[in-house]
Motif scaffolding. Structure first.
Motif, PDB file in Angstrom:
ATOM      1  N   TRP A  71      19.261  53.653  89.471  1.00  0.00           N
ATOM      2  CA  TRP A  71      18.444  52.791  90.362  1.00  0.00           C
ATOM      3  C   TRP A  71      16.896  53.104  89.894  1.00  0.00           C
ATOM      4  CZ3 TRP A  71      20.557  49.557  93.608  1.00  0.00           C
ATOM      5  CH2 TRP A  71      21.592  49.841  93.970  1.00  0.00           C
ATOM      6  N   PHE A  72      16.264  51.962  89.815  1.00  0.00           N
ATOM      7  CA  PHE A  72      14.900  52.202  89.415  1.00  0.00           C
ATOM      8  C   PHE A  72      13.780  51.571  90.551  1.00  0.00           C
ATOM      9  CE2 PHE A  72      16.843  51.878  85.204  1.00  0.00           C
ATOM     10  CZ  PHE A  72      15.963  52.419  84.452  1.00  0.00           C
ATOM     11  N   PHE A  73      13.190  52.606  90.994  1.00  0.00           N
ATOM     12  CA  PHE A  73      12.350  52.592  92.132  1.00  0.00           C
ATOM     13  C   PHE A  73      10.970  52.172  91.748  1.00  0.00           C
ATOM     14  CE2 PHE A  73      15.718  55.354  93.416  1.00  0.00           C
ATOM     15  CZ  PHE A  73      16.116  54.635  94.830  1.00  0.00           C
ATOM     16  N   ASP A  74      10.407  51.206  92.565  1.00  0.00           N
ATOM     17  CA  ASP A  74       8.970  50.747  92.773  1.00  0.00           C
ATOM     18  C   ASP A  74       8.335  50.977  93.913  1.00  0.00           C
ATOM     19  OD1 ASP A  74       9.263  49.568  90.115  1.00  0.00           O
ATOM     20  OD2 ASP A  74       9.110  47.629  90.944  1.00  0.00           O
ATOM     21  N   VAL A  84      16.670  56.615  88.788  1.00  0.00           N
ATOM     22  CA  VAL A  84      17.469  57.930  89.204  1.00  0.00           C
ATOM     23  C   VAL A  84      18.836  57.587  88.948  1.00  0.00           C
ATOM     24  CG1 VAL A  84      18.418  59.237  91.444  1.00  0.00           C
ATOM     25  CG2 VAL A  84      15.917  58.479  91.174  1.00  0.00           C
ATOM     26  N   ASP A  85      19.709  58.400  88.468  1.00  0.00           N
ATOM     27  CA  ASP A  85      20.943  58.057  87.965  1.00  0.00           C
ATOM     28  C   ASP A  85      21.823  57.866  89.166  1.00  0.00           C
ATOM     29  OD1 ASP A  85      23.582  59.197  87.697  1.00  0.00           O
ATOM     30  OD2 ASP A  85      22.426  61.163  87.114  1.00  0.00           O
ATOM     31  N   ALA A  86      22.770  56.790  89.211  1.00  0.00           N
ATOM     32  CA  ALA A  86      23.270  56.313  90.342  1.00  0.00           C
ATOM     33  C   ALA A  86      24.865  56.567  90.193  1.00  0.00           C
ATOM     34  CB  ALA A  86      23.279  54.839  90.715  1.00  0.00           C
ATOM     35  N   CYS A 101      19.567  57.921  96.642  1.00  0.00           N
ATOM     36  CA  CYS A 101      18.728  58.366  95.489  1.00  0.00           C
ATOM     37  C   CYS A 101      17.362  58.362  95.670  1.00  0.00           C
ATOM     38  CB  CYS A 101      19.058  57.242  94.270  1.00  0.00           C
ATOM     39  SG  CYS A 101      20.724  57.366  93.532  1.00  0.00           S
ATOM     40  N   LEU A 102      16.824  57.492  96.610  1.00  0.00           N
ATOM     41  CA  LEU A 102      15.358  57.445  96.820  1.00  0.00           C
ATOM     42  C   LEU A 102      14.575  58.875  96.857  1.00  0.00           C
ATOM     43  CD1 LEU A 102      12.750  56.042  97.174  1.00  0.00           C
ATOM     44  CD2 LEU A 102      13.567  55.448  99.307  1.00  0.00           C
ATOM     45  N   PRO A 103      15.213  59.763  97.840  1.00  0.00           N
ATOM     46  CA  PRO A 103      14.544  61.051  98.139  1.00  0.00           C
ATOM     47  C   PRO A 103      14.118  61.827  96.875  1.00  0.00           C
ATOM     48  CG  PRO A 103      16.607  60.939  99.316  1.00  0.00           C
ATOM     49  CD  PRO A 103      16.463  59.726  98.554  1.00  0.00           C
ATOM     50  N   ARG A 104      15.286  61.856  95.769  1.00  0.00           N
ATOM     51  CA  ARG A 104      14.763  62.372  94.376  1.00  0.00           C
ATOM     52  C   ARG A 104      13.723  61.737  93.792  1.00  0.00           C
ATOM     53  NH1 ARG A 104      14.179  66.439  91.531  1.00  0.00           N
ATOM     54  NH2 ARG A 104      14.193  66.068  89.320  1.00  0.00           N
ATOM     55  N   ASP A 130       6.095  49.305 100.461  1.00  0.00           N
ATOM     56  CA  ASP A 130       6.531  48.484  99.440  1.00  0.00           C
ATOM     57  C   ASP A 130       7.658  49.191  98.422  1.00  0.00           C
ATOM     58  OD1 ASP A 130       4.986  46.337 100.405  1.00  0.00           O
ATOM     59  OD2 ASP A 130       3.076  47.103  98.997  1.00  0.00           O
ATOM     60  N   THR A 131       8.456  49.826  98.905  1.00  0.00           N
ATOM     61  CA  THR A 131       9.403  50.522  97.935  1.00  0.00           C
ATOM     62  C   THR A 131      10.707  49.454  97.805  1.00  0.00           C
ATOM     63  OG1 THR A 131       9.022  52.522  99.128  1.00  0.00           O
ATOM     64  CG2 THR A 131      10.847  52.561  97.979  1.00  0.00           C
ATOM     65  N   PHE A 132      10.838  49.627  96.481  1.00  0.00           N
ATOM     66  CA  PHE A 132      11.807  48.615  95.964  1.00  0.00           C
ATOM     67  C   PHE A 132      12.675  49.125  95.256  1.00  0.00           C
ATOM     68  CE2 PHE A 132      12.941  44.646  93.407  1.00  0.00           C
ATOM     69  CZ  PHE A 132      13.478  43.788  94.397  1.00  0.00           C
ATOM     70  N   ALA A 133      14.079  48.764  95.265  1.00  0.00           N
ATOM     71  CA  ALA A 133      15.036  49.376  94.199  1.00  0.00           C
ATOM     72  C   ALA A 133      15.568  48.366  93.235  1.00  0.00           C
ATOM     73  CB  ALA A 133      16.240  50.181  95.000  1.00  0.00           C
ATOM     74  N   LYS A 134      15.659  48.632  92.141  1.00  0.00           N
ATOM     75  CA  LYS A 134      16.421  47.514  91.031  1.00  0.00           C
ATOM     76  C   LYS A 134      17.514  48.289  90.709  1.00  0.00           C
ATOM     77  CE  LYS A 134      12.276  47.386  89.608  1.00  0.00           C
ATOM     78  NZ  LYS A 134      11.142  47.133  88.642  1.00  0.00           N
ATOM     79  N   TYR A 135      18.595  47.629  90.452  1.00  0.00           N
ATOM     80  CA  TYR A 135      19.870  48.305  89.782  1.00  0.00           C
ATOM     81  C   TYR A 135      19.942  47.720  88.520  1.00  0.00           C
ATOM     82  CZ  TYR A 135      25.101  48.889  89.374  1.00  0.00           C
ATOM     83  OH  TYR A 135      26.386  49.119  88.876  1.00  0.00           O
TER      84      TYR A 135
END
Ligand SMILES: [Zn+2]
Ligand SMILES: [Zn+2]
Lengths: 359, 128
Positions: free
Chosen positions: A161-164, A209-211, A254-257, A291-296
Motif C-alpha cells: 500500500w502506498f499512502f498519500d 507499507v508492505d501488504a 497498514c495505515l497505522p504503520r 486527504d489520506t489516500f491508499a494506492k495498491y
C-alpha cells in the motif's frame, strides 16, 4: 478464482516473459519482442466483477480450494500439470513445463492493483549483489562465502500500500535559554525555561507499507525506497515470468504503520526548525491526517534464500534500485580475536602514554 | 557483552597480582610509605631513594585506566564491525516521502515560563 493466463507468442506460441532490460515482453524461443500495450485486451477482462469471474471458473471446474490449508491448485494450460500455491499466489511458473502463468482471478475486480513498478534488474544482478554483499565483512565466517549456496532465487512482486496524506501537526516543546552574568562576588548562570508551540502542515506522498502477511516487514522496509515515478498502470503482462502475491492485509490495517513513521518525521522536522534554544524536548504532539489516500501497487523484489550450517539466511534486493540487504552470521572466534587484539594494543598504548608523557 | 566482562575479569586478575606484588615490594623496601608508591608512584621531592624505585613499580591506577580504555576501544571497534553484518532494520521515519521538509511552520508561539539561576562564588583574588 483460478483462471490461468499465459502470454503466448503470436509468432511461435511460446510462453512470453517480461524482460527487465528492455521493459518489454520477449519470447525466449524466437526472440520476438512485444510492447506491454499490445496485451491490454487481457487486462480489460480483469475489470469484470468478481462474481462473474467466479461463476465462469467454477463452470470450468479448473480450480479447487482447500480452505483448511489455504492452498489453491490450478491446472496448467500448456502441459496439464497441477500448480499448487497458497491463496495469495497471483503469478508463478508451472513447476512441470516452466511456463510463466498468471492467476487472473487473484488480480481481478477490487483485487486489481492500481500500479506496478516493473523489475529493472535481473537475476544475474541479484546474484552479483549477493557476492558484493559478502565482501569486506571481517567478522563473516570465512567458510560462509564458499559453503553458502543459493537454495532459491526468485523475482517476486510484493503487494504494497502506498499512502498519500497531509498531516497537520500541533506540537509543544520545552526548551531553555542560558545566559551568563557576573558581579564582583559571584558569577551567575540564568536558565530561562520556555514552552514552544508549533503548528504546521506537511504532505507525504507514496509512503510504502508492505501488504503481505508472509513478507518480513523489516526486510521490506530495509530495501526502501521505491521510486514511484517509475510506477506504471497495472497490467498483468508485467507479471509474466515472475511470481506475484496479492495483498492479504487491508490498507486500513497498514495505515497505522505509515502514520507512526510520518509522525516521527514531522516531529523531527518541526524540532529542527527551532533555533536559539537549548535542551529542546517534545512535550506533547497532536497529528491530524487529511486527504489520506491508499494506492495498491506491486513492487519488484529479488528474494534469495541460502543456507549454511543448517541455518537459513534470507536476502532481499530491491528489483528497481538494487538495494541489497540481509543479515549475516558472526564468526565468534574472529570477534574475540579482534576484540583482544584491539583492546590489548590500545591498552598498551594508553599505558605507555600515561607513564611516559603524563607521569 | 560477554567478551567485555571476560576482558575486565582478566584485567582485574592482572591488577590483583600486580597490586599484591607491588604491596609486598613496597612494604619491604620503604617501610610503610607504600601507599603513596602503589597508587601514584613517588613524586615527593628530595626523596631520591623512593623516586628510583617508583620507575620499576607497576602503577596500578594507570594500569587499570589503560585496561578499561583499551576494553572500551576494543568494544567500539568490534561493534562497528558487527553492525556491518546486520542490514535489516525497521525504519523510524518516512522522511524520504515528505514533499518538503522545510517551511512547515505556520504558527509559532514561544511562552516564557521561569528562570533558574545558578550562582558560583568567585575565587577571591590573592590578598596583597
Ligand atoms: Zn516466439
Ligand atoms: Zn505446465
Amino acid at each position: 478464482m483460478a483462471q490461468l493466463h499465459e502470454y503466448e507468442c503470436p509468432k511461435c506460441g511460446g510462453a512470453l516473459e517480461f524482460n527487465s532490460a528492455i521493459q518489454k515482453l520477449k519470447c525466449p524461443y524466437c526472440d520476438s519482442e512485444y510492447e506491454i500495450s499490445e496485451f491490454e485486451a487481457v487486462d480489460s477482462a480483469l475489470d469484470q466483477t468478481e462474481n462473474e469471474q467466479d461463476s465462469v471458473d467454477h463452470a470450468d471446474g479448473a480450480d479447487s480450494e482447500d480452505s483448511a490449508s489455504g492452498l489453491v491448485s490450478y491446472v496448467c494450460k500448456s502441459c496439464g500439470g497441477e500448480i499448487v500455491g497458497d491463496s495469495t499466489l497471483a503469478s508463478s511458473a508451472c513447476p512441470f513445463c516452466g511456463n510463466p502463468v498468471v492467476m487472473m482471478g487473484q488480480l481481478s475486480g477490487s483485487l486489481k492493483p492500481d500500479y506496478i513498478i516493473p523489475f529493472k534488474l535481473d537475476k544475474k544482478a541479484a546474484k552479483e549483489a549477493l557476492k558484493k554483499h559478502l565482501e569486506g565483512k571481517k567478522l563473516l565466517p570465512k567458510v560462509f562465502k564458499n559453503e553458502n549456496h543459493i537454495d532459491e532465487i526468485k523475482g517476486l512482486y510484493v503487494p504494497f500500500w502506498f499512502f498519500d496524506t497531509d498531516v497537520y501537526a500541533d506540537i509543544v516543546f520545552k526548551a531553555d535559554k542560558t545566559s551568563l552574568r557576573e558581579d564582583n562576588e559571584n558569577s551567575y548562570r540564568d536558565v530561562a525555561h520556555y514552552s514552544l508551540s508549533r503548528k504546521g502542515n506537511m504532505s507525504f506522498e507514496n509512503v510504502p507499507v508492505d501488504a503481505s502477511q508472509a513478507m518480513d516487514d523489516a526486510l521490506m522496509e530495509s530495501i526502501e525506497p521505491y521510486d514511484f515515478a517509475d510506477a506504471k498502470k497495472f497490467s498483468t503482462a508485467y507479471l509474466a515470468g515472475y511470481a506475484a502475491d496479492k495483498f492479504d492485509i487491508e490498507s486500513s490495517s497498514c495505515l497505522p504503520r505509515a502514520k507512526d513513521r510520518i509522525s516521527l518525521s514531522v516531529a523531527g522536522a518541526v524540532k529542527n526548525s527551532i533555533t536559539g534554544y537549548e535542551n529542546v524536548t517534545l512535550e506533547n504532539a497532536d497529528f491530524e491526517y487529511s486527504d489520506t489516500f491508499a494506492k495498491y501497487a506491486l513492487c519488484p523484489v529479488w528474494l534469495l534464500n541460502t543456507s549454511w550450517n543448517n541455518e537459513k539466511f534470507t536476502f532481499a534486493m530491491n528489483g528497481q534500485t538494487g538495494r541489497f540487504v540481509g543479515n549475516l552470521p558472526v564468526d565468534k572466534g574472529a570477534l574475540k580475536k579482534y576484540f583482544f587484539t584491539v583492546a590489548g594494543i590500545s591498552a598498551l598504548i594508553v599505558y605507555l602514554f600515561i607513564n611516559f608523557f603524563l607521569g | 557483552m560477554k567478551i567485555f566482562t571476560s576482558f575486565l575479569l582478566i584485567a582485574a586478575l592482572l591488577a590483583f597480582v600486580f597490586s599484591f606484588s607491588v604491596t609486598v615490594f613496597a612494604d619491604y623496601e620503604t617501610d610503610g610509605g607504600y601507599e603513596e608508591i602503589q597508587i601514584y608512584g613517588s613524586e615527593s621531592d628530595g626523596d631520591y631513594a623512593k623516586n628510583e624505585k617508583s620507575v620499576k613499580i607497576f602503577d596500578l591506577k594507570n594500569l587499570l585506566i589503560s585496561l578499561a580504555v583499551g576494553a572500551l576501544i576494543g568494544l567500539i571497534v568490534v561493534s562497528v564491525m558487527k553492525s556491518k553484518l546486520k542490514s535489516v532494520h525497521r525504519r523510524d521515519t518516512a522522511s524520504n516521502y515528505a514533499l518538503s521538509l522545510n517551511s512547515v511552520i505556520e504558527k509559532s508561539d514561544d511562552t516564557y515560563l521561569s528562570t533558574d539561576t545558578y550562582t558560583t562564588p568567585k575565587a577571591k583574588p590573592p590578598e596583597q
